[in-house]
Design a protein around this motif. Structure first.
Motif, PDB file in Angstrom:
ATOM      1  N   GLY A   1      -5.561  73.040  50.188  1.00 25.64           N
ATOM      2  CA  GLY A   1      -6.624  73.376  49.254  1.00 25.64           C
ATOM      3  C   GLY A   1      -7.162  72.141  48.552  1.00 25.64           C
ATOM      4  N   GLY A   2      -8.323  72.286  47.956  1.00 27.75           N
ATOM      5  CA  GLY A   2      -8.939  71.200  47.208  1.00 27.75           C
ATOM      6  C   GLY A   2     -10.084  71.731  46.382  1.00 27.75           C
ATOM      7  N   GLY A   3     -10.194  71.245  45.140  1.00 30.08           N
ATOM      8  CA  GLY A   3     -11.236  71.754  44.264  1.00 30.08           C
ATOM      9  C   GLY A   3     -10.993  73.223  43.968  1.00 30.08           C
ATOM     10  N   THR A   4     -11.981  74.053  44.262  1.00 32.31           N
ATOM     11  CA  THR A   4     -11.833  75.495  44.041  1.00 32.31           C
ATOM     12  C   THR A   4     -11.344  76.236  45.290  1.00 32.31           C
ATOM     13  OG1 THR A   4     -14.148  75.874  44.647  1.00 32.31           O
ATOM     14  CG2 THR A   4     -13.659  75.467  42.305  1.00 32.31           C
ATOM     15  N   SER A   5     -11.094  75.497  46.364  1.00 29.44           N
ATOM     16  CA  SER A   5     -10.660  76.128  47.616  1.00 29.44           C
ATOM     17  C   SER A   5      -9.145  76.258  47.656  1.00 29.44           C
ATOM     18  CB  SER A   5     -11.135  75.307  48.816  1.00 29.44           C
ATOM     19  OG  SER A   5     -12.539  75.233  48.843  1.00 29.44           O
ATOM     20  N   LYS A   6      -8.666  77.444  47.996  1.00 31.28           N
ATOM     21  CA  LYS A   6      -7.237  77.683  48.138  1.00 31.28           C
ATOM     22  C   LYS A   6      -6.756  77.189  49.515  1.00 31.28           C
ATOM     23  CE  LYS A   6      -6.743  81.773  45.171  1.00 31.28           C
ATOM     24  NZ  LYS A   6      -6.311  83.201  45.142  1.00 31.28           N
ATOM     25  N   PRO A   7      -5.482  76.838  49.636  1.00 35.41           N
ATOM     26  CA  PRO A   7      -4.945  76.499  50.953  1.00 35.41           C
ATOM     27  C   PRO A   7      -4.884  77.745  51.831  1.00 35.41           C
ATOM     28  CG  PRO A   7      -3.184  76.606  49.339  1.00 35.41           C
ATOM     29  CD  PRO A   7      -4.464  76.737  48.564  1.00 35.41           C
ATOM     30  N   ILE A   8      -4.976  77.538  53.137  1.00 35.25           N
ATOM     31  CA  ILE A   8      -4.918  78.643  54.080  1.00 35.25           C
ATOM     32  C   ILE A   8      -4.057  78.266  55.279  1.00 35.25           C
ATOM     33  CG2 ILE A   8      -7.226  79.459  53.432  1.00 35.25           C
ATOM     34  CD1 ILE A   8      -8.226  78.331  56.132  1.00 35.25           C
ATOM     35  N   VAL A   9      -3.658  79.286  56.043  1.00 33.52           N
ATOM     36  CA  VAL A   9      -3.086  79.068  57.370  1.00 33.52           C
ATOM     37  C   VAL A   9      -4.022  79.755  58.357  1.00 33.52           C
ATOM     38  CG1 VAL A   9      -0.679  78.751  56.744  1.00 33.52           C
ATOM     39  CG2 VAL A   9      -1.568  81.061  57.011  1.00 33.52           C
ATOM     40  N   ARG A  10      -4.255  79.107  59.494  1.00 32.06           N
ATOM     41  CA  ARG A  10      -5.233  79.629  60.447  1.00 32.06           C
ATOM     42  C   ARG A  10      -4.761  79.374  61.873  1.00 32.06           C
ATOM     43  NH1 ARG A  10      -9.994  75.011  59.808  1.00 32.06           N
ATOM     44  NH2 ARG A  10      -9.005  73.453  61.161  1.00 32.06           N
ATOM     45  N   VAL A  11      -5.376  80.104  62.790  1.00 35.35           N
ATOM     46  CA  VAL A  11      -5.191  79.869  64.212  1.00 35.35           C
ATOM     47  C   VAL A  11      -6.539  79.456  64.795  1.00 35.35           C
ATOM     48  CG1 VAL A  11      -4.474  80.833  66.419  1.00 35.35           C
ATOM     49  CG2 VAL A  11      -3.354  81.592  64.316  1.00 35.35           C
ATOM     50  N   LEU A  12      -6.565  78.290  65.419  1.00 35.28           N
ATOM     51  CA  LEU A  12      -7.765  77.769  66.052  1.00 35.28           C
ATOM     52  C   LEU A  12      -7.641  77.947  67.561  1.00 35.28           C
ATOM     53  CD1 LEU A  12     -10.414  76.086  66.214  1.00 35.28           C
ATOM     54  CD2 LEU A  12      -8.963  74.035  66.187  1.00 35.28           C
ATOM     55  N   PHE A  13      -8.605  78.633  68.164  1.00 36.78           N
ATOM     56  CA  PHE A  13      -8.660  78.828  69.617  1.00 36.78           C
ATOM     57  C   PHE A  13      -9.779  77.977  70.192  1.00 36.78           C
ATOM     58  CE2 PHE A  13      -6.956  82.736  67.841  1.00 36.78           C
ATOM     59  CZ  PHE A  13      -5.933  83.098  68.716  1.00 36.78           C
ATOM     60  N   ARG A  14      -9.506  77.382  71.336  1.00 36.68           N
ATOM     61  CA  ARG A  14     -10.551  76.640  72.036  1.00 36.68           C
ATOM     62  C   ARG A  14     -10.494  76.963  73.526  1.00 36.68           C
ATOM     63  NH1 ARG A  14      -9.864  71.514  69.109  1.00 36.68           N
ATOM     64  NH2 ARG A  14     -11.387  71.474  67.426  1.00 36.68           N
TER      65      ARG A  14
END
Length: 513
Positions: free
Chosen positions: A145-158
């Motif tokens: 996270g940074g500023g007003t953004s919360k940390p997240i966990v994600r899955v990136l597909f390509r």
């Protein structure tokens, strides 16, 4: 065979062969006992578009760099047409066999300030996207996270073009809501479990396990992505087993002792049928699927064990995604109490081959006709006159495996050993190819629709950077490949000769027979 011939020097070595009280199924299932059947020869299958390779020559090799914070990780590999692809935390690396050993690298993220951390990666898989060859990969990432953004966990597909590494499509799924804030804020990594891919459409499902199931909102979840829509959906308490015709088959439940088989609509993530094969002590996907999805489960049965105390009976369940019909095949392993899973590999045609995995007190190999889900042959290490090989790949009717230190071939339809042909001089390489410093892949980077996500998930394609992959010596005696295409094979072995830290040597094999 539809194989392109090109010049290359190689240390050539051919594969050297060597011969070496039941539970009642549900109303829509059938059952066979793996212990009582003998190997049989099924009906002759339809002709395949090309023959599988039976002999290989090592044509090029590349030492893959060891990655920071992942020193014990071995890159996952796939052979996609004429391109060997290795996937690791830093991204995907491709090397072709076109005579110039063109290389490309597609980073998992372009963000270099440490705010995006890749903590696990998928095994690359050859698929079709809009009728074109592609390689599907996935990454489990934490975004700080940074500023007003919360940390997240994600899955990136390509979905990448195997020729140059350019993204053909991309999808990102934010798993934070399903995994919970405890997982997001944990200092320890979660990671992937099983994966399932529909090779005809490129639809990709992968299991995501949190750092700890204690306190996790949804346990192991499955994330499904589609290259056509570039969207993903998440399914809580689900482990993926297979995808076919828009339906995911999975193991659903809050823990291993309460799982049953469920069907899920790939587009919406909605469970359309559940509660199939209930009452098991454990249920896990096998990692291999074709028309059918394959899972392994155990059931405690009273009165059949020593002194009448009961015993665990293990079975492989083949599930038809279209109907939910289940075909049960009992394990030939006598004591399955500690046998937690089987590992299965599809041949891309009509056969799936499985071997007993973690916790097995005896080895077993068993093959299934993927048009019916029924067992066609199999045996254990206690069978007379046979040795259970260590299976590394299955492709178009052939099983590629190792017995001790020697590669062997087995007919996937009959279980019989297949002799290794001696290639003619015209099929042997004449010049070795290694990635040179002057190879420059086509510059690219974003998916074909031109979109560039603001979170840094899209990435550029580049030649191997400083400290990246470097030329290595092709193996004088090739091992059995971990992945095979009509043109050749690939595997990663430990690097014992490098003067620098290496994650392993990517060995690329040309089909010569």
């Amino acid at each position: 065979m539809l194989r392109q011939v090109f010049a290359a020097t190689a240390a050539v070595a051919l594969l050297a062969g060597c011969n070496s009280g039941d539970d009642k199924p549900s109303a829509d299932s059938t059952s066979t006992d793996g212990a009582s059947q003998t190997p049989s020869t099924p009906s002759v299958p339809a002709s395949t578009p090309y023959d599988p390779p039976k002999a290989f020559a090592a044509v090029t090799a590349t030492a893959l760099p060891e990655e920071k914070d992942h020193t014990t990780f071995t890159p996952r590999v796939a052979m996609v047409g004429m391109t060997a692809v290795a996937n690791s935390h830093s991204g995907a690396f491709g090397q072709t066999m076109n005579g110039t050993a063109t290389t490309w690298r597609t980073p998992a993220t372009d963000i270099t300030d440490g705010s995006v951390v890749t903590q696990d990666v998928s095994t690359p898989v050859a698929v079709q996207v809009d009728g074109k060859p592609a390689v599907a990969v996935a990454y489990y990432q934490r975004v700080k996270g940074g500023g007003t953004s919360k940390p997240i966990v994600r899955v990136l597909f390509r979905w990448l073009d195997p020729a140059d590494g350019k993204p053909l499509s991309e999808a990102t799924f934010d798993a934070t809501a399903l995994l919970g804030d405890q997982e997001v804020n944990s200092g320890l990594p979660g990671g992937f479990t099983e994966q399932a891919v529909d090779r005809a459409t490129g639809q990709f499902a992968i299991g995501v396990a949190p750092t700890s199931l204690i306190g996790a909102k949804s346990g192991v979840i499955t994330v499904i992505a589609d290259p056509a829509t570039k969207k993903g959906v998440g399914v809580p308490f689900m482990k993926p087993a297979g995808i076919s015709q828009g339906v995911l088959v999975g193991a659903q439940g809050k823990d291993n002792t309460r799982r049953s088989v469920a069907l899920v609509d790939v587009a919406t993530g909605k469970v359309t049928k559940s509660g199939l094969v209930p009452g098991l002590e454990g249920l896990n996907p096998t990692g291999g699927s074709g028309k059918y999805a394959y899972l392994y489960g155990q059931k405690y049965t009273k009165g059949i064990g020593a002194y009448g105390l009961g015993a665990y009976v293990g079975s492989i369940y083949a599930v038809d995604p279209a109907t939910g019909a289940v075909v049960q095949t009992k394990s030939a392993v006598k004591d399955t109490q500690y046998l937690l899973r089987y590992g299965c590999l599809p041949d891309g045609q009509k056969t799936v081959v499985c071997t007993a995995g973690e916790g097995a007190n005896e080895e077993e190999i068993v093959a299934f006709d993927d048009t019916t889900g029924k067992r066609i042959w199999g045996y254990t290490e206690k069978s007379a006159g046979r040795v259970v090989p260590g299976v590394t790949a299955v492709f178009h009717g052939l099983v590629y495996a190792m017995v001790e230190t020697k590669p062997v071939l087995v007919d996937a339809l009959t279980g019989q050993d297949v002799p290794i042909p001696t290639p003619s001089p015209s099929t042997l390489p004449s010049d070795a190819v290694s990635p040179g410093d002057d190879t420059t892949p086509t510059d690219a980077g974003t998916p074909t629709d031109g979109s560039t996500p603001a979170d840094g998930s899209s990435s550029s394609v580049e030649i191997s950077p400083t400290g990246g992959p470097t030329p290595a010596q092709p193996d004088l005696t090739p091992m059995s490949p971990q992945s095979v295409s009509e043109f050749g094979g690939v595997y990663v072995r430990e690097d014992n000769m490098s003067s620098t830290d290496s994650a392993g040597v990517l060995q690329i094999l040309k089909a010569v027979g």
